[in-house]
Design an enzyme around this catalytic site. Structure first.
Site, PDB file in Angstrom:
ATOM      1  N   SER A   1     -48.323  29.605 -34.175  1.00 49.66           N
ATOM      2  CA  SER A   1     -48.188  28.583 -33.130  1.00 49.66           C
ATOM      3  C   SER A   1     -49.070  28.896 -31.928  1.00 49.66           C
ATOM      4  O   SER A   1     -49.164  28.099 -31.004  1.00 49.66           O
ATOM      5  CB  SER A   1     -46.725  28.487 -32.687  1.00 49.66           C
ATOM      6  OG  SER A   1     -46.291  29.699 -32.100  1.00 49.66           O
TER       7      SER A   1
ATOM      8  N   ARG B   1     -49.794  26.647 -23.752  1.00 50.79           N
ATOM      9  CA  ARG B   1     -50.496  26.026 -24.882  1.00 50.79           C
ATOM     10  C   ARG B   1     -49.962  26.482 -26.237  1.00 50.79           C
ATOM     11  O   ARG B   1     -50.418  26.009 -27.265  1.00 50.79           O
ATOM     12  CB  ARG B   1     -51.993  26.290 -24.767  1.00 50.79           C
ATOM     13  CG  ARG B   1     -52.611  25.485 -23.621  1.00 50.79           C
ATOM     14  CD  ARG B   1     -54.135  25.519 -23.538  1.00 50.79           C
ATOM     15  NE  ARG B   1     -54.840  26.153 -24.608  1.00 50.79           N
ATOM     16  CZ  ARG B   1     -55.598  27.253 -24.484  1.00 50.79           C
ATOM     17  NH1 ARG B   1     -55.760  27.819 -23.322  1.00 50.79           N
ATOM     18  NH2 ARG B   1     -56.218  27.756 -25.527  1.00 50.79           N
ATOM     19  N   ASN B   2     -49.009  27.407 -26.232  1.00 48.66           N
ATOM     20  CA  ASN B   2     -48.404  27.807 -27.489  1.00 48.66           C
ATOM     21  C   ASN B   2     -47.564  26.636 -27.994  1.00 48.66           C
ATOM     22  O   ASN B   2     -46.798  26.048 -27.244  1.00 48.66           O
ATOM     23  CB  ASN B   2     -47.540  29.060 -27.310  1.00 48.66           C
ATOM     24  CG  ASN B   2     -47.127  29.651 -28.642  1.00 48.66           C
ATOM     25  OD1 ASN B   2     -46.449  29.002 -29.424  1.00 48.66           O
ATOM     26  ND2 ASN B   2     -47.543  30.876 -28.890  1.00 48.66           N
ATOM     27  N   GLN B   3     -47.695  26.316 -29.252  1.00 45.17           N
ATOM     28  CA  GLN B   3     -47.059  25.121 -29.808  1.00 45.17           C
ATOM     29  C   GLN B   3     -45.690  25.385 -30.435  1.00 45.17           C
ATOM     30  O   GLN B   3     -45.093  24.488 -31.019  1.00 45.17           O
ATOM     31  CB  GLN B   3     -48.003  24.493 -30.840  1.00 45.17           C
ATOM     32  CG  GLN B   3     -49.293  24.019 -30.217  1.00 45.17           C
ATOM     33  CD  GLN B   3     -50.304  23.547 -31.249  1.00 45.17           C
ATOM     34  OE1 GLN B   3     -50.405  24.108 -32.337  1.00 45.17           O
ATOM     35  NE2 GLN B   3     -51.039  22.507 -30.899  1.00 45.17           N
TER      36      GLN B   3
END
Length: 164
Positions: A138, A37-39
């Protein structure tokens, strides 16, 4: 104690992106920004005009390097329970100033999140010779809509290879 990864750089690194310290999933996998889920990879894909998130990890790194971006962390080692930056204790910072001097093409340093910026800017000191850019984290723990993050991250584009 948790420790950062080695830097990912090349002789053509123009932009250095500094995180704080890899999270648990990243440490387990031995990869920068490995939490699904880190962008980070989606944001940098938009900045570079490439689809990075779906690539195998080595290809992601190669694409970043080709674009002129490098990665590292402001913290060399620290005590931390879990992955939250707020839980970083007794940190030993990386020597960012000396490291930046080894990158002759470096044009800017960006910090992925407020904690990275606070530690990194303190290490580099006031009036540092290059632009220092603080970005919204992020991390999935930083609950800001993607579009708002992207509006800030897109400011990195001029510092990449092939840009003015």
């Amino acid at each position: 104690m948790k420790a950062s990864f080695p830097p990912v750089i090349s002789t053509t690194t123009r932009l250095l992106i500094l995180g704080s310290l890899p999270g648990e999933i990243s440490l387990t996998r031995g990869q920068y920004y490995a939490h699904p889920r880190n962008q980070f990879w989606t944001l940098m894909g938009a900045v570079t005009g490439q689809t990075l998130a779906g690539l195998p990890y080595p290809e992601r790194l190669d694409a970043l390097l080709l674009a002129g971006a490098g990665l590292w962390d402001v913290v060399r080692a620290a005590e931390r329970v879990g992955s939250l930056d707020a839980n970083i204790r007794a940190h030993d910072p990386n020597d960012l100033g000396a490291f930046a001097e080894t990158l002759p093409g470096l044009r800017a340093i960006a910090f992925n999140g407020a904690k990275a910026a606070a530690i990194g800017q303190k290490r580099l000191g006031p009036g540092y010779r290059l632009p220092l850019i603080t970005l919204p984290s992020s991390s999935p723990a930083h609950a800001v809509p993607f579009d708002r993050k992207l509006a800030e991250w897109i400011r990195l584009k001029p510092y990449l290879a092939g840009e003015s």
